[in-house]
Motif scaffolding. Structure first.
Motif, mmCIF file in Angstrom:
data_model
loop_
_atom_site.group_PDB
_atom_site.id
_atom_site.type_symbol
_atom_site.label_atom_id
_atom_site.label_comp_id
_atom_site.label_asym_id
_atom_site.label_seq_id
_atom_site.Cartn_x
_atom_site.Cartn_y
_atom_site.Cartn_z
ATOM 1 N N MET A 86 18.038 37.931 25.301
ATOM 2 C CA MET A 86 18.464 38.957 24.138
ATOM 3 C C MET A 86 18.879 38.184 22.857
ATOM 4 S SD MET A 86 20.345 41.091 22.450
ATOM 5 C CE MET A 86 21.956 41.140 23.242
ATOM 6 N N THR A 87 20.115 37.576 23.270
ATOM 7 C CA THR A 87 20.680 36.842 22.157
ATOM 8 C C THR A 87 20.096 35.924 21.425
ATOM 9 O OG1 THR A 87 21.949 35.385 23.753
ATOM 10 C CG2 THR A 87 23.149 37.570 23.271
ATOM 11 N N LYS A 88 18.991 35.199 22.480
ATOM 12 C CA LYS A 88 18.367 33.924 21.826
ATOM 13 C C LYS A 88 17.429 34.664 20.307
ATOM 14 C CE LYS A 88 15.001 30.528 22.385
ATOM 15 N NZ LYS A 88 14.255 29.963 23.589
ATOM 16 N N THR A 89 16.876 36.046 20.677
ATOM 17 C CA THR A 89 16.056 36.506 19.821
ATOM 18 C C THR A 89 16.856 37.058 18.723
ATOM 19 O OG1 THR A 89 14.521 37.033 21.674
ATOM 20 C CG2 THR A 89 14.212 37.995 19.566
ATOM 21 N N SER A 90 18.011 37.976 18.903
ATOM 22 C CA SER A 90 18.694 38.531 18.117
ATOM 23 C C SER A 90 19.459 37.617 17.019
ATOM 24 C CB SER A 90 19.843 39.520 18.897
ATOM 25 O OG SER A 90 20.879 38.319 19.358
ATOM 26 N N ARG A 91 19.621 36.381 17.262
ATOM 27 C CA ARG A 91 20.418 35.685 16.501
ATOM 28 C C ARG A 91 21.721 35.975 15.643
ATOM 29 N NH1 ARG A 91 16.388 32.344 12.586
ATOM 30 N NH2 ARG A 91 18.178 31.413 12.315
ATOM 31 N N PRO B 142 13.703 40.060 25.045
ATOM 32 C CA PRO B 142 13.116 39.756 23.641
ATOM 33 C C PRO B 142 13.241 41.029 22.743
ATOM 34 C CG PRO B 142 12.008 38.634 25.144
ATOM 35 C CD PRO B 142 12.861 39.452 25.965
ATOM 36 N N ASN B 143 12.342 41.873 23.065
ATOM 37 C CA ASN B 143 12.248 43.212 22.210
ATOM 38 C C ASN B 143 13.413 43.745 21.892
ATOM 39 O OD1 ASN B 143 9.517 43.215 22.327
ATOM 40 N ND2 ASN B 143 9.509 44.739 24.006
ATOM 41 N N ILE B 144 14.581 44.019 22.561
ATOM 42 C CA ILE B 144 15.776 44.370 22.383
ATOM 43 C C ILE B 144 16.679 43.309 21.315
ATOM 44 C CG2 ILE B 144 18.393 44.786 23.160
ATOM 45 C CD1 ILE B 144 16.879 45.866 25.783
ATOM 46 N N GLY B 145 16.396 42.085 21.362
ATOM 47 C CA GLY B 145 16.969 41.164 20.568
ATOM 48 C C GLY B 145 16.384 41.347 19.240
ATOM 49 N N LEU C 63 15.015 44.051 18.081
ATOM 50 C CA LEU C 63 15.368 45.539 17.669
ATOM 51 C C LEU C 63 16.813 45.342 16.853
ATOM 52 C CD1 LEU C 63 14.098 47.782 20.324
ATOM 53 C CD2 LEU C 63 13.224 47.501 17.777
ATOM 54 N N PHE C 64 17.665 44.511 17.411
ATOM 55 C CA PHE C 64 18.989 44.092 16.844
ATOM 56 C C PHE C 64 18.668 43.647 15.512
ATOM 57 C CE2 PHE C 64 21.242 44.526 20.942
ATOM 58 C CZ PHE C 64 22.481 45.152 20.596
ATOM 59 N N ARG C 65 17.850 42.641 15.403
ATOM 60 C CA ARG C 65 17.804 41.850 14.181
ATOM 61 C C ARG C 65 17.052 42.633 12.941
ATOM 62 N NH1 ARG C 65 15.022 35.813 14.183
ATOM 63 N NH2 ARG C 65 15.362 35.359 12.058
ATOM 64 N N ILE C 66 15.980 43.647 13.384
ATOM 65 C CA ILE C 66 15.367 44.668 12.590
ATOM 66 C C ILE C 66 16.263 45.598 11.998
ATOM 67 C CG2 ILE C 66 13.747 46.485 12.609
ATOM 68 C CD1 ILE C 66 12.236 44.802 14.587
ATOM 69 N N CYS C 67 17.355 46.000 12.927
ATOM 70 C CA CYS C 67 18.292 47.063 12.534
ATOM 71 C C CYS C 67 19.365 46.496 11.273
ATOM 72 C CB CYS C 67 18.946 47.617 13.756
ATOM 73 S SG CYS C 67 18.192 48.772 14.719
ATOM 74 N N ASP C 68 19.499 45.141 11.649
ATOM 75 C CA ASP C 68 20.367 44.529 10.760
ATOM 76 C C ASP C 68 19.718 44.150 9.390
ATOM 77 O OD1 ASP C 68 22.723 42.698 9.672
ATOM 78 O OD2 ASP C 68 21.405 41.290 9.878
ATOM 79 N N PRO D 237 19.027 44.701 29.290
ATOM 80 C CA PRO D 237 19.789 43.318 29.300
ATOM 81 C C PRO D 237 20.437 42.668 28.165
ATOM 82 C CG PRO D 237 17.137 43.474 29.005
ATOM 83 C CD PRO D 237 17.783 44.960 29.121
ATOM 84 N N MET D 238 21.390 42.437 28.220
ATOM 85 C CA MET D 238 22.346 41.936 27.231
ATOM 86 C C MET D 238 22.575 40.348 27.295
ATOM 87 S SD MET D 238 22.360 44.576 25.393
ATOM 88 C CE MET D 238 23.763 44.119 23.891
#
Length: 166
Positions: A58-63, A28-31, A33-38, A53-54
């Motif tokens: 992860m993808t649930k949080t990254s949207r 969830p943290n990695i997801g 971080l993707f969202r924040i970077c975007d 973990p990809m």
């Protein structure tokens, strides 16, 4: 009227910021971080350590932001920092140390690209990387706890960085 993704007037922009994650391995943290970077127009994200973990968590949080954020997976954050230093990046570690400066007092340089290094959920940024950093910054906190979730801390820091770099 509340705005949606489709009718906001935010201007798309990319900043000369590379986010380097030193052994951040919680899905969830990695997801996040993707969202924040975007959200903050980070040029690229480098995930370091193993395992990264990809999967579904992860993808649930990254949207789906992992599909639009430029990212790499590398085994060693220390080697990534060395490489970025040779490419004239300013290395800034986000960590609480005896010599770290408060984020709200730090002036980010527009003169060269920035590599922001964030650390492991339990142990923070490694001592090796702290020694290689041009600056170490922290977020002042006023409660009993002396640390913050890596995604939350990255969010606050990128907000301030991009505010200054505008």
């Amino acid at each position: 009227m509340q705005l949606t993704h489709y009718n906001t007037n935010f201007k798309k922009r990319t900043f000369p910021i590379t986010l380097v994650c030193d052994n951040v391995t919680n899905a969830p943290n990695i997801g996040s971080l993707f969202r924040i970077c975007d959200a903050f127009g980070v040029k690229n994200l480098i995930l370091c350590g193993e395992p990264i973990p990809m999967g579904r968590k992860m993808t649930k949080t990254s949207r789906a932001t992992e599909k639009v954020v430029d990212f790499e997976i590398k085994p060693s954050a220390s080697e990534v920092v060395e490489t970025l230093k040779t490419k004239c990046h300013q290395i800034i570690a986000l960590e609480i140390t005896s010599t770290s400066q408060p984020l709200h007092n730090f002036q980010f340089s527009k003169g060269k690209p920035i590599a922001l290094v964030v650390g492991d959920e339990n142990f923070g940024v490694s001592e090796d990387i702290l020694k290689k950093s041009d600056a170490i910054i922290h977020i002042d906190m006023f409660g009993q706890n002396s640390s913050m979730n890596v995604a939350q801390a990255t969010n606050i820091t990128l907000y301030e960085m991009t505010r200054q770099l505008l």
